[in-house]
Structures are given as C-alpha cells and as structure tokens.
Design an enzyme around this catalytic site. Structure first.
Site, PDB file in Angstrom:
ATOM      1  N   LYS A 158       1.489  -3.078   7.318  1.00 37.58           N
ATOM      2  CA  LYS A 158       1.795  -3.348   5.920  1.00 37.58           C
ATOM      3  C   LYS A 158       3.299  -3.205   5.633  1.00 37.58           C
ATOM      4  O   LYS A 158       3.833  -3.856   4.725  1.00 37.58           O
ATOM      5  CB  LYS A 158       0.987  -2.409   5.021  1.00 37.58           C
ATOM      6  CG  LYS A 158      -0.453  -2.838   4.825  1.00 37.58           C
ATOM      7  CD  LYS A 158      -0.551  -4.126   4.013  1.00 37.58           C
ATOM      8  CE  LYS A 158      -1.940  -4.416   3.522  1.00 37.58           C
ATOM      9  NZ  LYS A 158      -1.997  -5.596   2.644  1.00 37.58           N
ATOM     10  N   THR A 161       0.806  -1.217   0.000  1.00 38.27           N
ATOM     11  CA  THR A 161       0.000   0.000   0.000  1.00 38.27           C
ATOM     12  C   THR A 161       0.838   1.266   0.000  1.00 38.27           C
ATOM     13  O   THR A 161       1.973   1.276   0.507  1.00 38.27           O
ATOM     14  CB  THR A 161      -0.910   0.019   1.250  1.00 38.27           C
ATOM     15  OG1 THR A 161      -1.540   1.298   1.373  1.00 38.27           O
ATOM     16  CG2 THR A 161      -0.113  -0.227   2.522  1.00 38.27           C
ATOM     17  N   TYR A 190      -2.268   0.601  10.400  1.00 37.95           N
ATOM     18  CA  TYR A 190      -2.390  -0.126   9.143  1.00 37.95           C
ATOM     19  C   TYR A 190      -1.100  -0.022   8.337  1.00 37.95           C
ATOM     20  O   TYR A 190      -0.576  -1.026   7.835  1.00 37.95           O
ATOM     21  CB  TYR A 190      -3.565   0.421   8.334  1.00 37.95           C
ATOM     22  CG  TYR A 190      -3.639  -0.108   6.919  1.00 37.95           C
ATOM     23  CD1 TYR A 190      -4.035  -1.415   6.664  1.00 37.95           C
ATOM     24  CD2 TYR A 190      -3.318   0.704   5.827  1.00 37.95           C
ATOM     25  CE1 TYR A 190      -4.104  -1.907   5.367  1.00 37.95           C
ATOM     26  CE2 TYR A 190      -3.383   0.218   4.535  1.00 37.95           C
ATOM     27  CZ  TYR A 190      -3.776  -1.084   4.305  1.00 37.95           C
ATOM     28  OH  TYR A 190      -3.835  -1.572   3.028  1.00 37.95           O
ATOM     29  N   GLU A 206       0.271   3.606   1.862  1.00 39.65           N
ATOM     30  CA  GLU A 206       0.351   4.030   3.261  1.00 39.65           C
ATOM     31  C   GLU A 206       1.702   3.687   3.886  1.00 39.65           C
ATOM     32  O   GLU A 206       2.009   4.140   4.989  1.00 39.65           O
ATOM     33  CB  GLU A 206      -0.778   3.396   4.069  1.00 39.65           C
ATOM     34  CG  GLU A 206      -2.166   3.888   3.693  1.00 39.65           C
ATOM     35  CD  GLU A 206      -2.455   5.322   4.114  1.00 39.65           C
ATOM     36  OE1 GLU A 206      -1.861   5.777   5.117  1.00 39.65           O
ATOM     37  OE2 GLU A 206      -3.252   5.985   3.435  1.00 39.65           O
TER      38      GLU A 206
END
Length: 362
Positions: free
Chosen positions: A160, A131, A156, A133
């Site tokens: 990840k 991701t 999150y 992010e």
C-alpha cells in the site's frame, strides 16, 4: 449527462456502500470483479438483480493482476472517476501470501494509472484507497497526519505504501487528478468475517442466540481508530470532487483497544464479563451469578509476525477541507454491527431447523 464511475473491489465492504452512494447521486456505476467458480456478490446482490433490467449498474470481469483486462474495461467505459478500492486487504494473511498481496495491492494501482496514461484519460479523476498500515511503527502516542513518517510492518502495508507513492508520482509527473485517502480502520455489518471486529460481533450474536462457543482471539491490547464504512465512503467521494487532487487522513481521531471493543459490545447487550489473566493466558468469563462461563481465550496463532500496538489518525486537514461530519460514533457502530449479526444468526438458526425438519422426513 450522467457521470460514469468505475470501482475496483466493488464486491467488498467499501465498494458496496460506495455503489449505493453513487447510484443515489445519479451516477452510472461500473464495477470490476474477479472471475471465480462461486458467486461472491452477496454485498451487492440487492442492487444487481437482473442484468437485463439494470440501466445504471454494470459488472465486468477483470483483475488487478491483469493489465489487458484493465485497459480494455477502462477504454470501453471511459469513466469520469475511478475508485481503486480493490486489494488483498487482510493484514495477517499478507504474511502468508506476500507475493499475491504485492501483485494486487501494489502493482494493481500502477496498472490502472498506466491504463489511464496509455488511453490519455487526462480528465478522468482517480482515487486510491490507502491505509493506516502505512505508518506501522509508532513513536509515542501521537496521532498520524498526512506528513507523518511511514514505516509499514507488513507485506500489505508495504504494498500500500507503493500504491500511495505511485499515485503521487503520476499526479506530479503527468498532471493526473489522483488522490489518496489514508483510511484508518472502518467497520460495518458488511465487514469481512475474518476481521477482528466482525469476528467479535458475530460471536456475540451467536451467544445471544444460545449457541455454545468460545471466541479465540489475538492481541487484545492492540489499539485502533475505528470508524464506520458508510461515513468513510462518503468522504472518499468528497475527496475526488475537489478541484485539486490531494491526500487526506480519514479517521475519527479516537482510539480503543480490542478488549475495549469487546467491552462495548457487552455493554450494549447488557452482558457482564470478567477478565482474568494477562498476555497469552488472558481469558474472559460470562458472569452468570454463581456460575462463570468461559467465552473468550487468547490464541497465539492470531497474532501477526509483527504487531502494531497503536494507530490513531489526525483528520483535521480532511475536516477543514472536505467539511464533513461523521454520523457514527463507536456506540452507533457497535449497535449497527450487533443488530445486523443477531438478525443473521437468528435467520441461520431458522434455516438449520428447516433443514433438520425436512431431512427427518426424507
């Protein structure tokens, strides 16, 4: 002999599109879904119609938090390819359930890789859905590449980041064909209803059907690189087909704000809105000539504890190596989502009218 693929997160947006893609390519597709008291297969119900008649598509109960279930499923299937798309993927919610997010989105990846190592599946190819992010903090307005500094700003993103690096470690330590796709925001009519783009398109769909509502929203200035999930799952498939495993940024290379996404929706629907105020006091009014109707308000509760203002990917490496061309631009994405949500809103209206009719006769 047909290839066998195993997909985690098969009931999600990407999982459903990837299932369609692989079945069309002649794969036998297996998916893992969590056991729950309610059905959550609406995105794949059109594929998975009858367990007794389905020959190339199978669902298995399992959980990324349960090593035994993963080992048993992988051992029974012995897939040629594993696509790990499963996660607790809502960034805002990860602040509320950080432990669960880390357990599934982080350690879940390790459990799959360990199962592959334990079962000695050296020929099985592994794809990890990563991701944007990962990058978190922005330094200037540069676009992110595979080698950019990664400073995640949410539970999150941190989970990840672990998945990203553990995939690289198992690739280097055990010779796995294990790749990461660093996916920037990708949307579709199958996007979860709590994600901002889908919240917006569903709101305007209801507005077009005459429903009187107000859209409460968070950071209008947040800028994201938005693509279409259909394009991105095809790129994910291309990644796992490469002779050598590698990591790729998957993005459009363009970025717009949440406010601009709303404006794009209004442009397609031929609606005129007027923005007033700023920050937490910003509002949008529907211009009805002499009358102005309030339709959008900013609400602090939809802000994250740590905001990321700007994310833009640099897909040059992926374009060069994978040789793909995106079929959807922003206008086509907005059209696809709005057309679908308007049909859904109209159908819901008809169903509500039927309920009222039959309840009045009972």
């Amino acid at each position: 002999m047909k290839k066998k693929a195993l997909i985690t997160g098969i009931t999600g947006q990407d999982g459903s599109y990837l299932t369609e893609l692989l079945l069309n390519k002649g794969y036998i597709v297996h998916g893992i879904k969590r056991k729950s008291s309610t059905f959550n297969t609406n995105r794949i119900d059109h594929i998975y119609k009858d367990i007794h008649k389905t020959k190339d598509f199978f669902l298995h109960y399992g959980d990324l938090a349960d090593s035994n279930s993963l080992v048993n499923i992988i051992n029974n299937i012995k897939p040629n390819e594993i696509y790990n798309l499963g996660a607790q993927s809502h960034v805002g919610h990860s602040f509320e359930i950080p432990e669960y997010t880390s357990e599934v989105s982080g350690l879940g990846t390790l459990r799959i890789l360990e199962a592959m190592r334990f079962l000695n599946l050296k020929k099985c190819k592994f794809y990890q859905a990563s991701t944007s992010e990962l990058f978190g903090e922005t330094f200037g307005k540069n676009s992110f590449t595979e080698d950019s500094l990664m400073v995640p700003k949410s539970p999150y993103g941190v989970s990840k980041l672990y998945s990203f690096w553990i995939t690289k470690v198992y690739r280097e330590a055990y010779g796995f064909h294990a790749s990461n796709g660093i996916l920037f925001n990708h949307e579709s009519p199958r996007r979860g209803e709590t994600f901002v783009t889908r919240k917006i398109t569903m709101f305007f769909a209801k507005l077009m059907c005459g429903l009187d509502e107000i859209l409460y929203i968070g950071n209008l200035d947040a800028k994201r690189d938005w693509g279409h999930a259909k394009d991105y799952v095809e790129i994910q498939w291309k990644i796992i087909q490469q002779k050598k495993p590698d990591d790729f940024v998957i993005a459009t290379g363009k970025t717009i704000s949440v406010r601009e996404f709303i404006n794009e929706c209004c442009k397609y629907l031929k609606l005129k809105i007027i923005w007033k105020g700023s920050g937490l006091n910003e509002k949008a009014y529907l211009d009805l000539g002499k009358k102005k109707k309030l339709i959008i308000k900013v609400d602090r509760k939809y802000y994250r504890p740590l905001e990321i203002d700007y994310l833009k990917g640099n897909p040059k490496k992926a374009i060069k190596v994978l040789k793909y061309k995106l079929k959807y631009d922003l206008k086509k994405l907005v059209k696809d989502m709005l057309d679908s949500d308007i049909k859904l809103a109209q159908l819901n209206q008809k169903n509500e009218k039927k309920k009222l009719y039959f309840s009045s006769r009972s």
